[in-house]
Design an enzyme around this catalytic site. Structure first.
Site, short mmCIF file in Angstrom:
data_model
loop_
_atom_site.label_atom_id
_atom_site.label_comp_id
_atom_site.label_asym_id
_atom_site.label_seq_id
_atom_site.Cartn_x
_atom_site.Cartn_y
_atom_site.Cartn_z
N LYS A 32 -14.29 1.00 -3.67
CA LYS A 32 -15.20 1.44 -2.60
C LYS A 32 -16.42 2.13 -3.19
CE LYS A 32 -11.92 2.53 1.10
NZ LYS A 32 -11.40 3.60 1.95
N HIS A 79 8.96 -26.66 0.56
CA HIS A 79 8.19 -27.71 -0.11
C HIS A 79 7.01 -27.12 -0.89
CE1 HIS A 79 10.19 -31.12 1.98
NE2 HIS A 79 10.51 -30.13 2.81
N GLU A 117 0.83 -1.21 0.00
CA GLU A 117 0.00 0.00 0.00
C GLU A 117 0.86 1.25 0.00
OE1 GLU A 117 -2.99 0.44 3.07
OE2 GLU A 117 -4.54 -0.22 1.70
#
Lengths: 441, 441
Positions: free
Chosen positions: B410, B297, B276
């Site tokens: 938003k 792994h 951010e």
């Protein structure tokens, strides 16, 4: 039925950063070859395709016994041997240990602190230890099993060894030893393609999930993904698009964003599958595990405005199976608009909004629409990603079933741990230790 | 004292893929400017630097009350408001809810299934809800708070609101309402830089951690990272190297790999901070959260043999604070070499082996060596990454304290939720819904 919406991958919708139909068409000869690799079944690793028709009765019997006898079920495994079970557990029984028994612990590391904490929480007389390693040589898994093996002496706790049906140290130990029940990891099924064999299915049954439903979902997806034509095969289309975005559009990061807390580990499971299968010969896009809506407050700034190096896959759950209405409170404030809606509505609106925001900003994305999170749809998802990954590996021209480059680190570890035959590696470590001290801050 | 080992970043050690001293030298003018930005304190977001000298008595009082009165402590927050507390909790009290009280739930999403599960596990008469949002307008946090606010009526559960000291809807609600205790998020401290304010410190104290120790560690690191000269300032050197690797060497992925289960959320917290803060104007490397030894792994094949697009940072813990000896069993098998060693020894050997394997393959990596995982060292780590991130933002020439590109998503959500003033966004959503149906499989 799971649906793949790829509109936001196409130039028609998102403009110049998208793919053209022509690009997918041009891939057809390579796609046909990749399909031929899969259909011919010549590569040994493709044995995961046969798992849909396995006989699950031994798994169900073992699980019944565990549910009856054990307060705790402790899995020792790492890589696919842990991620498969973890993904099933969280999807089908979230917050399991606060809500249900037997409690499940998945110890997937060699962190002594975690191991001590787990040991302090279980009663070894009422625990079944499920040790999972195909080769029986996995240092992390075997070292913790050695500790538990010793501690279980004279206790009534049990062991189930999930391993190769014929070979390997764990098979050797299991056969030499009275107390071990075993389940097979079928030959040619690699760790990261093993979730739908006893590796994942035993945990599923212990947690109360009918493993036959997982397999039925996988079988349904296998049927849907059998067409050689990418435009008619969702897994091939998915793989083709990620391949084209990496090779032709230089998007080397593929983000996986489920909008469901229960699918958080699925993203991690996918990342292992994709990374280990495709990261070879300087190729392979990097899969990135994310979670919506949470990461809108963490990663989205980077997705929207950072470099043009990503493709985002959303997983949208249509019916979460529960919902909560937001009451009409705080009426004099700017959050009043939320009242009367539900959390599920807000959740899915955020998912849709994020797809659209990315598309509007010319950022390619796809969405897998999952009707609900149940065993059958989990089976569909597992198979979808497995076949898509294998197919994409063949597009890259690599072997999606090996992992040759993890050996060097293992060999250095063997050297440090004094294993015979690794003296040269030990020397190299010693040399490196001497060398680096001048570069510290 | 935490140590940064950057040997494996340098051409002298890893060859042509490394950085030369000259590259770091050439960055000095930009580094001096970045330092000036920090030292001048003109950018408002730098207020996080003052947190080391905060008065923590109100936090301690609130926490004492919670520990005495509450069985459960439920945090509602998202982004930094959740990742900070989660990181402290897991580092300082792993597996907390199976081992200690008050139990801690961090609800960081709008998933109704998770919320129902949490509600089924807590007694609202014995719960303190800590709602954390600076603006009070965060839809995810406020919607779940609205649900709880209604449910708490007539119950003896309590609320602590952590929010802006003067502004915002949550402040407005808290002041209009009798039951709310509040703690401040200081002005100009952004969510992702807020772990060392009441956002993280209240949880710390509730979980039994002395928050002054966190701050003392941060203060120590602040002192160490005050030198303008990158070669003498670990945070600046760290930021400089990641910046150079991204801009000059085209390594757009920076992997963070703690070798300690307790530090798993720290990697996520760092990824939010870095993403951010830096993902702007087409720039910013992508931080990747990983965990050792587990991801050897899972991801290591890709790190070792995939594209040359990554830099890896290891976090090595010298003393895990616990250890378990591996018994000498299975003597006739190939895992016998493990007997007599300890899990901690194996763990740290694997970390060192992986550093060396990457270096040998010409893959750049650095290591942060942390003496132990305690409050003071966590404080050091938090401050180290925060100041390194701010500095790197100034190198990129962007503002590391805003997040302008999260607004569009938003706004589409507001449109769908019927918020006044977002009718245009609603229309765009409707249009998109019509548009995409032809592209499904």
């Amino acid at each position: 039925m799971i649906e793949l919406d790829f509109a936001n991958m196409m130039t028609d919708i998102i403009g110049e950063n998208g793919l053209s139909e022509r690009q997918v068409e041009a891939l057809k000869p390579a796609a046909a070859k990749a399909h031929e690799e899969i259909a011919s079944r010549e590569k040994p690793g493709l044995a995961f395709m046969d798992l849909v028709k396995q006989d699950t009765s031994a798994i169900k019997d073992a699980a019944r016994e565990i549910r009856n006898d054990s307060e705790s079920f402790l899995i020792l495994g790492i890589g696919g041997s842990a991620l498969g079970p973890k993904t099933i557990l969280e999807a089908m029984s979230p917050m399991h240990n606060l809500r249900k028994t037997p409690r499940v612990f998945i110890y997937d590391n060699v962190d002594p602190v975690t191991f001590e904490n787990v040991l302090s929480l279980i009663d070894l007389d009422k625990t079944t230890v499920n040790v999972i390693t195909k080769s029986g040589s996995t240092a992390e898994t075997m070292s913790s099993f050695m500790v538990l093996y010793e501690k279980l002496k004279g206790r009534s706790g049990k062991v189930v060894a999930t391993t190769d049906p014929e070979k390997g140290y764990l098979r050797q130990i299991a056969e030499a030893d009275g107390f071990s029940k075993t389940l097979p990891i079928p030959p040619d099924v690699g760790g990261r393609y093993s979730v739908l064999c006893p590796v994942g299915l035993l945990l599923a049954e212990v947690a109360g999930v009918d493993c036959d439903e997982l397999l039925a979902g996988a079988a349904r997806m296998q049927e849907r993904c059998s067409d050689p034509e990418p435009w008619k095969n969702p897994a091939y289309l998915y793989g083709s698009m990620l391949y084209l975005m990496d090779k032709e559009e230089k998007r080397n990061i593929t983000v996986m964003v489920p909008y469901s807390d229960r699918l958080r580990p699925l993203a991690e499971w996918f990342c292992q599958l994709w990374s280990e299968s495709l990261g070879k010969l300087g190729m392979g896009s990097t899969p990135y595990p994310s979670i919506g809506a949470t990461d809108q407050h963490s990663q989205m700034q980077l997705w929207m405005e950072g470099p043009q190096d990503k493709v985002v896959t959303f997983i949208r759950v249509e019916d979460h199976g529960a919902d909560i209405t937001i009451p009409r409170v705080f009426k004099d404030t700017g959050v009043a608009y939320l009242g009367g809606h539900s959390l599920g509505e807000l959740f899915n609106a955020e998912e849709e909004a994020t797809e659209l925001a990315l598309a509007t900003a010319g950022r390619p994305n796809m969405t897998l629409k999952v009707p609900k999170v149940d065993a059958a749809h989990m089976g569909e998802l597992f198979y979808f990603f497995e076949i898509a990954t294998a197919y994409t590996g063949f597009l890259y021209g690599i072997n999606p079933f090996n992992q040759p480059s993890v050996e060097m680190s293992k060999n250095f570890t063997y050297g440090m741990m004094g294993r015979d035959g690794y003296e040269a590696q030990r020397e190299e470590v010693e040399k490196a230790r001497g060398r680096v001290t001048c570069w510290r801050l």
